[in-house]
Design a protein around this motif. Structure first.
Motif, mmCIF file in Angstrom:
data_model
loop_
_atom_site.group_PDB
_atom_site.id
_atom_site.type_symbol
_atom_site.label_atom_id
_atom_site.label_comp_id
_atom_site.label_asym_id
_atom_site.label_seq_id
_atom_site.Cartn_x
_atom_site.Cartn_y
_atom_site.Cartn_z
ATOM 1 N N VAL A 59 0.751 -1.257 -0.007
ATOM 2 C CA VAL A 59 0.088 -0.153 0.000
ATOM 3 C C VAL A 59 0.822 1.178 0.114
ATOM 4 C CG1 VAL A 59 -2.063 1.375 1.164
ATOM 5 C CG2 VAL A 59 -1.854 -1.253 1.313
ATOM 6 N N TYR A 60 0.700 2.047 -0.651
ATOM 7 C CA TYR A 60 1.734 3.347 -0.966
ATOM 8 C C TYR A 60 0.553 4.585 -0.672
ATOM 9 C CZ TYR A 60 5.982 1.481 -2.865
ATOM 10 O OH TYR A 60 7.051 0.685 -3.334
ATOM 11 N N VAL A 61 0.973 5.528 -0.102
ATOM 12 C CA VAL A 61 0.385 6.969 -0.095
ATOM 13 C C VAL A 61 1.354 7.675 -1.011
ATOM 14 C CG1 VAL A 61 -0.155 8.943 1.316
ATOM 15 C CG2 VAL A 61 -0.459 6.655 2.096
ATOM 16 N N ASN A 62 0.599 8.007 -2.206
ATOM 17 C CA ASN A 62 1.504 8.864 -3.275
ATOM 18 C C ASN A 62 2.783 8.034 -3.650
ATOM 19 O OD1 ASN A 62 -0.470 11.083 -2.846
ATOM 20 N ND2 ASN A 62 0.644 11.837 -0.983
ATOM 21 N N ASP A 63 3.889 8.518 -3.284
ATOM 22 C CA ASP A 63 4.924 7.567 -3.716
ATOM 23 C C ASP A 63 5.544 7.016 -2.672
ATOM 24 O OD1 ASP A 63 4.718 8.295 -6.323
ATOM 25 O OD2 ASP A 63 5.812 10.199 -5.977
ATOM 26 N N GLU A 64 5.073 6.786 -1.424
ATOM 27 C CA GLU A 64 5.728 6.040 -0.129
ATOM 28 C C GLU A 64 4.986 4.938 0.445
ATOM 29 O OE1 GLU A 64 8.331 7.191 1.327
ATOM 30 O OE2 GLU A 64 8.746 9.210 0.617
#
Lengths: 93, 144
Positions: A59-64
């Motif tokens: 699971v990514y938030v934006n690119d993280e």
């Protein structure tokens, strides 16, 4: 916080073919809870029997990657994009 | 049924030969939400399995996102994945099954002693219990 969750192609059949959904949530965990609440069939593909996110699911938030943030407690801000990324692997042995 | 044009099948074979004795891998881009699907383009990727690239492959999340973007920019979907089995038949292993996802098409090419041979196509059942062979239809790409 209004955030968008992107659903990858192999999971869309379990999410009424939606490419994405928008939720008002404060954390990644809340977003995933709402997602699997709305599309119950998704749950078996995202979570193991012990209730934890499957190791094959990123699971990514934006690119993280949330593993390097606060995992499911990662806070979300207005306009964030949460991506569910299936881990792709295999091999002859 | 999975339609794979000869030119693309040849690119998969060549990728398998170049990577031998390691496994190659890449994304399948195409169209088709139902039982019939057409592969329109490929995106060869680097095998990111650091420990056992001769018998395993892995796609990094970054490459996954790149493949999705690549497909979207071409008006296509990321519909599956290909990889090679060096010196093994083009049959999915238990490891392949355990790491596969429903819906995707999985194409496997056998590469024996550096020469690519049989290509096969598979889909994982919805309950993840087994792979079902997909009929592979190869044909020359018709002139548009």
């Amino acid at each position: 916080m209004s955030v968008k969750i992107l659903i990858p192609t192999p999971l869309r059949p379990y999410a009424e073919k939606n490419e994405s959904v928008q939720f008002d949530v404060r954390t990644v965990g809340e977003a995933l809870d709402l997602l699997t609440g709305r599309f119950a069939e998704l749950r078996q593909h995202l979570y193991a029997d012990d209730g934890r996110l499957r190791s094959f699911v990123n699971v990514y938030v934006n690119d993280e990657d949330i593993r390097f943030l606060q995992k499911e407690k990662t806070p979300l801000r207005e306009g964030d994009i949460v991506s569910i990324i299936p881990s792709i692997a295999g091999g002859l042995l | 049924m999975l339609r794979l044009h000869d030119e693309l099948a040849q690119r998969i074979r060549s990728h398998g030969e170049v990577c031998y004795p390691h496994e190659c891998c890449g994304a399948l881009l195409g169209r088709g939400d139902g039982p019939e699907r057409e592969i329109v383009d490929l995106l060869p990727l680097e095998n990111r399995h650091g420990e056992s690239p001769r018998s395993r492959f892995a796609v990094s999340p970054e490459d996954f996102r790149r493949a999705e973007r690549f497909a979207r920019e071409r008006g296509l979907d990321l519909v599956g994945w290909y990889h090679s089995h060096p010196d093994h038949p083009a049959l999915p292993s238990e490891f392949d099954r355990a790491h596969a996802w429903p819906w995707y098409s999985y194409v496997i090419v056998s590469v024996a002693q550096g020469r690519a041979g049989q290509i096969s196509a598979w889909r994982l059942d919805d309950n993840r219990s087994r792979f079902t062979p997909d009929r592979l239809e190869t044909a020359e790409r018709s002139a548009a």
